[in-house]
Design a protein around this motif. Sequence first.
Motif, mmCIF file in Angstrom:
data_model
loop_
_atom_site.group_PDB
_atom_site.id
_atom_site.type_symbol
_atom_site.label_atom_id
_atom_site.label_comp_id
_atom_site.label_asym_id
_atom_site.label_seq_id
_atom_site.Cartn_x
_atom_site.Cartn_y
_atom_site.Cartn_z
ATOM 1 N N PRO A 133 0.813 -1.216 0.000
ATOM 2 C CA PRO A 133 0.000 0.000 0.000
ATOM 3 C C PRO A 133 0.852 1.275 0.000
ATOM 4 O O PRO A 133 2.026 1.270 0.364
ATOM 5 C CB PRO A 133 -0.797 -0.100 1.310
ATOM 6 N N VAL A 134 0.228 2.368 -0.399
ATOM 7 C CA VAL A 134 0.853 3.689 -0.331
ATOM 8 C C VAL A 134 1.199 4.013 1.122
ATOM 9 O O VAL A 134 0.426 3.741 2.041
ATOM 10 C CB VAL A 134 -0.091 4.767 -0.906
ATOM 11 N N ASP A 143 11.050 4.305 -11.147
ATOM 12 C CA ASP A 143 10.155 5.458 -11.025
ATOM 13 C C ASP A 143 10.085 5.868 -9.557
ATOM 14 O O ASP A 143 9.294 5.324 -8.781
ATOM 15 C CB ASP A 143 8.755 5.129 -11.551
ATOM 16 N N THR A 144 10.928 6.827 -9.178
ATOM 17 C CA THR A 144 10.991 7.238 -7.771
ATOM 18 C C THR A 144 9.777 8.052 -7.336
ATOM 19 O O THR A 144 9.609 8.297 -6.149
ATOM 20 C CB THR A 144 12.266 8.057 -7.512
ATOM 21 N N SER A 145 8.939 8.468 -8.293
ATOM 22 C CA SER A 145 7.706 9.163 -7.893
ATOM 23 C C SER A 145 6.673 8.169 -7.373
ATOM 24 O O SER A 145 5.742 8.536 -6.660
ATOM 25 C CB SER A 145 7.129 9.951 -9.077
ATOM 26 N N VAL A 146 6.831 6.875 -7.740
ATOM 27 C CA VAL A 146 5.917 5.821 -7.283
ATOM 28 C C VAL A 146 6.498 5.103 -6.070
ATOM 29 O O VAL A 146 5.829 4.916 -5.052
ATOM 30 C CB VAL A 146 5.637 4.815 -8.421
ATOM 31 N N THR A 193 8.894 -6.282 -9.938
ATOM 32 C CA THR A 193 7.917 -5.214 -10.137
ATOM 33 C C THR A 193 7.161 -4.990 -8.843
ATOM 34 O O THR A 193 6.636 -5.938 -8.234
ATOM 35 C CB THR A 193 6.924 -5.573 -11.255
ATOM 36 N N VAL A 194 7.129 -3.745 -8.411
ATOM 37 C CA VAL A 194 6.425 -3.379 -7.192
ATOM 38 C C VAL A 194 5.163 -2.621 -7.571
ATOM 39 O O VAL A 194 5.224 -1.609 -8.292
ATOM 40 C CB VAL A 194 7.318 -2.513 -6.274
ATOM 41 N N TYR A 195 4.016 -3.123 -7.102
ATOM 42 C CA TYR A 195 2.733 -2.481 -7.351
ATOM 43 C C TYR A 195 2.310 -1.751 -6.079
ATOM 44 O O TYR A 195 2.153 -2.366 -5.024
ATOM 45 C CB TYR A 195 1.677 -3.511 -7.731
ATOM 46 N N ILE A 196 2.172 -0.438 -6.190
ATOM 47 C CA ILE A 196 1.752 0.370 -5.051
ATOM 48 C C ILE A 196 0.251 0.628 -5.206
ATOM 49 O O ILE A 196 -0.191 1.208 -6.205
ATOM 50 C CB ILE A 196 2.526 1.694 -4.967
#
Length: 376
Positions: free
Chosen positions: A280-281, A306-309, A341-344
């Motif tokens: 989670p975020v 992608d450091t914004s994610v 792959t990391v899914y936020i």
Amino acid sequence: MKRLTIMIFLSILFQINLLAQYNIEVGSYEYLSVDPPKGYARSATWSCDEGLTLTERSEVGAIVKVTHYFTGAAYVTCNYVYEYLGSYDHNYHAGQGTKTYRIQCVGGTASISETELNLNLGEKHTLKCTRSDNYGTPIWESSNEDVVTIDSKGKLKAVGTGYARITLDPIIAEPCFCDVHVKKVDAKTMELTPNPLSVIVSKTKSLKPVYTPNGASASIIWTSENENIATVTSSGVVKGISEGTTAIVATTDNGLTAKAMVKVVGAPTALHLPQNVEMPVGYNYTLIPSLTPSESETTYKWKSSDTSVATVTSTGKIYGKKEGQATITVTTDNNLTASTTVYIVSSPSGLDEATTDYRVKKINNLVKKLSKVEEL
């Protein structure tokens, strides 16, 4: 007419020498004005003694600053040319003058934490400077750097036997001194650290001796019991030659010996990461890479696509910044890479960080089991 001409000529050649006196604190300024005896200054040349600086120099004055403590007096000199209107002929005439400014330094107070030290060879110590004013940066010096070294913060190290005098220049006051005597203390016991030591083939690691009593020192001869497996330099740097186990031996000049067991392992041949991590975020999780063979060693470099994610630290700790996906890549010393792959996702109600950590840890444990199966 002849008398008037002589007076004009003398007025041009005549030099006036004046003396002004000032008391100035270290780090403070004072404005010095030219003030010719009459008329106005047309040009001026300024000079000053050591311990002073001059700024804003012009034909009318200059600013003097005391930059360093000094005893006695220092002087500023101004040689100037001035013009004035004659009272008899009402014409402009030129004159020369010299004005001297006597500067008396008003110093502060300073002290050093110790004025005498007795150290053992290899021992470290920090001297402290106490000052009434924080102007400037104190300067530390050693009279003999073969005996004692000292850095800009007063940290000294005894590097040889003998005597050295440490001088502290506090800038705002007279110098302070510390006399340092260094002697050698023979070691009674010795151990090597780290022990055991693991090193990769073709890589190096260092062994260090630890002596008792504290402050003792010794000269060491380093040897390897099997140089086909590992070698060692005269300073205790071990290099892995081939896979296996051997001992590194240290022998002191007074007969002490110590051993460290060294295991030389091969470089990793495969690198694994858990796949498709979901979190989670606003939550953190640390990815743990697995190596093949498992006893191999390496250091890791981490990168997020992608450091914004999602961001990742040098220890593999991921932080979810916003919803989306990012690829986390890890690289070993010998350039093996693995990615996941990391899914936020948004944080659903009832899902806390402990629950998320538990789920991702299960994935990591599964990857470890799979890597062991691959080794078999």
